[in-house]
Design a protein around this motif. Structure first.
Motif, short mmCIF file in Angstrom:
data_model
loop_
_atom_site.label_atom_id
_atom_site.label_comp_id
_atom_site.label_asym_id
_atom_site.label_seq_id
_atom_site.Cartn_x
_atom_site.Cartn_y
_atom_site.Cartn_z
N GLY A 203 52.38 82.61 111.67
CA GLY A 203 51.44 83.06 112.68
C GLY A 203 50.22 82.19 112.72
O GLY A 203 49.96 81.40 111.81
N SER A 204 49.45 82.34 113.80
CA SER A 204 48.28 81.48 113.96
C SER A 204 47.00 82.24 114.27
O SER A 204 45.93 81.65 114.26
CB SER A 204 48.55 80.47 115.10
OG SER A 204 48.79 81.16 116.32
N GLU A 205 47.10 83.55 114.53
CA GLU A 205 45.91 84.31 114.89
C GLU A 205 45.18 84.79 113.65
O GLU A 205 45.79 85.28 112.70
CB GLU A 205 46.30 85.51 115.76
CG GLU A 205 46.82 85.13 117.14
CD GLU A 205 45.83 84.28 117.92
OE1 GLU A 205 44.64 84.67 117.97
OE2 GLU A 205 46.22 83.23 118.45
N PRO A 206 43.84 84.65 113.62
CA PRO A 206 43.07 85.14 112.47
C PRO A 206 43.17 86.66 112.33
O PRO A 206 43.39 87.38 113.31
CB PRO A 206 41.64 84.71 112.82
CG PRO A 206 41.79 83.62 113.83
CD PRO A 206 43.01 83.96 114.61
N TYR A 207 43.00 87.12 111.09
CA TYR A 207 43.00 88.55 110.83
C TYR A 207 42.16 88.84 109.59
O TYR A 207 41.91 87.95 108.76
CB TYR A 207 44.41 89.10 110.66
CG TYR A 207 45.24 88.43 109.59
CD1 TYR A 207 45.24 88.88 108.27
CD2 TYR A 207 46.04 87.31 109.89
CE1 TYR A 207 46.01 88.27 107.29
CE2 TYR A 207 46.80 86.69 108.92
CZ TYR A 207 46.78 87.17 107.62
OH TYR A 207 47.54 86.55 106.65
N ARG A 208 41.73 90.08 109.45
CA ARG A 208 40.84 90.47 108.37
C ARG A 208 41.59 90.56 107.04
O ARG A 208 42.71 91.05 106.98
CB ARG A 208 40.21 91.82 108.70
CG ARG A 208 39.15 92.28 107.72
CD ARG A 208 38.40 93.49 108.25
NE ARG A 208 39.28 94.65 108.42
CZ ARG A 208 38.85 95.86 108.72
NH1 ARG A 208 37.55 96.07 108.91
NH2 ARG A 208 39.69 96.85 108.87
N VAL A 209 40.96 90.07 105.97
CA VAL A 209 41.52 90.17 104.62
C VAL A 209 40.43 90.65 103.67
O VAL A 209 39.25 90.70 104.02
CB VAL A 209 42.08 88.81 104.13
CG1 VAL A 209 43.32 88.41 104.90
CG2 VAL A 209 41.02 87.71 104.22
N GLN A 210 40.83 91.01 102.44
CA GLN A 210 39.86 91.52 101.47
C GLN A 210 38.93 90.43 100.97
O GLN A 210 37.72 90.63 100.88
CB GLN A 210 40.59 92.16 100.29
CG GLN A 210 41.31 93.45 100.62
CD GLN A 210 41.94 94.09 99.40
OE1 GLN A 210 41.78 93.62 98.27
NE2 GLN A 210 42.68 95.17 99.62
#
Length: 289
Positions: free
Chosen positions: A134-141
């Motif tokens: 995938g290429s879309e950013p997403y929230r991580v800890q």
């Protein structure tokens, strides 16, 4: 946007000249040598980088510590020395797999005021890991030290990393402070960083001591009571279990646990935990590697 006025690369190193040379040569092959670069040599036993390599980086600054200060102090120092709004941290044994989308990463941070850092798509290639799809950013800890991009002013305003951690888990502690402040960390999968995880100058006794100690301290300082109490024991037990067959490391885990408890007692008043809502949001975010 002029990238060399936006990003400074930061690398701290000790006694790994071959790994550092590999990383610098990779940066050259990707045509990134024009970016500002700060290298801190943490009191290596011999010269850490050749003059020939240094000459290929027009904006390089090499700082040599006369005594070993540790990577956490060095990373704080490099952020202070930088003059750009963003700082990009690499390990001396990690580098981009291909030409990175640095402009896109900077634009993403600029467009998202609540995001303090971007975790790159870091891959431990010696352990057979694969890059996140995938290429879309997403929230991580949290982010990890071998490849991430920080908003420098926010990092410094929040005090940077805890110097008394010395080694290990400083990113986790900083990210929990960020979450408590209403900030976030996002994964930016487009930028792949290959972490070679060299065996050179790695000390398992030291690593497990500080890992056990610092994870306990992080739990005490930042977790709400219902989550904090079991973590005071479970992290150390998990680290011990993972090293069950390496009995020579057991004492490092035990000493780290005891010293972590002593630290919490001495710093009792510094405990400012996440709210229950913040912790639930934190737990819902995936764990970055």
């Amino acid at each position: 946007m002029i990238l060399e006025e936006s990003i400074t690369l930061m690398i701290t190193t000790r006694n790994r000249p071959a790994d550092l040379a590999f990383t610098l040569e990779k940066l050259i092959s990707l045509e990134l040598q024009y970016l500002p670069l700060i290298i801190v040599d943490d009191a290596s036993d011999a010269s850490i980088v050749s003059d020939e390599l240094v000459q290929q980086f027009p904006r390089i600054r090499v700082v040599r510590n006369e005594v070993q200060r540790g990577l956490i102090t060095n990373r704080n120092e490099m952020a202070l020395l930088s003059k750009t709004p963003y700082v990009l941290s690499l390990d001396d044994d990690s580098c981009f797999r291909n030409v990175p989308d640095l402009q896109g990463a900077v634009e993403y941070l600029a467009q998202h005021p609540r995001v303090v850092a971007l975790q790159f798509n870091n891959v431990d290639i010696n352990f057979g890991e694969e890059a996140v799809t995938g290429s879309e950013p997403y929230r991580v800890q949290t982010y990890t030290g071998c490849g991430h991009l920080l908003k420098r002013s926010v990092f410094l305003d929040m005090g940077g990393y805890r110097k008394d951690f010395v080694h290990m888990s400083e990113e986790v502690e900083f990210c929990r402070k960020a979450w408590k402040s209403g900030l976030e960390v996002h994964m930016y999968p487009k930028i792949i960083v290959d972490h070679r995880r060299t065996p050179v100058a790695r000390f398992p006794e030291k690593n497990l001591y500080y890992l056990t100690r610092n994870l306990l301290i992080i739990s005490y300082l930042h977790l709400p009571w219902p989550a904090m109490m079991p973590k005071l024991f479970s992290n150390a037990l998990l680290i011990w279990w993972r090293n069950l067959r390496r009995r020579y490391l057991w004492s490092s885990v035990f000493r780290g646990w005891i010293d972590g408890l002593k630290y919490c007692r001495a710093h009792f008043s510094e405990r400012v935990p996440m709210s229950g809502r913040q912790y639930r949001e934190y737990r819902r975010a995936p764990v970055s590697r």
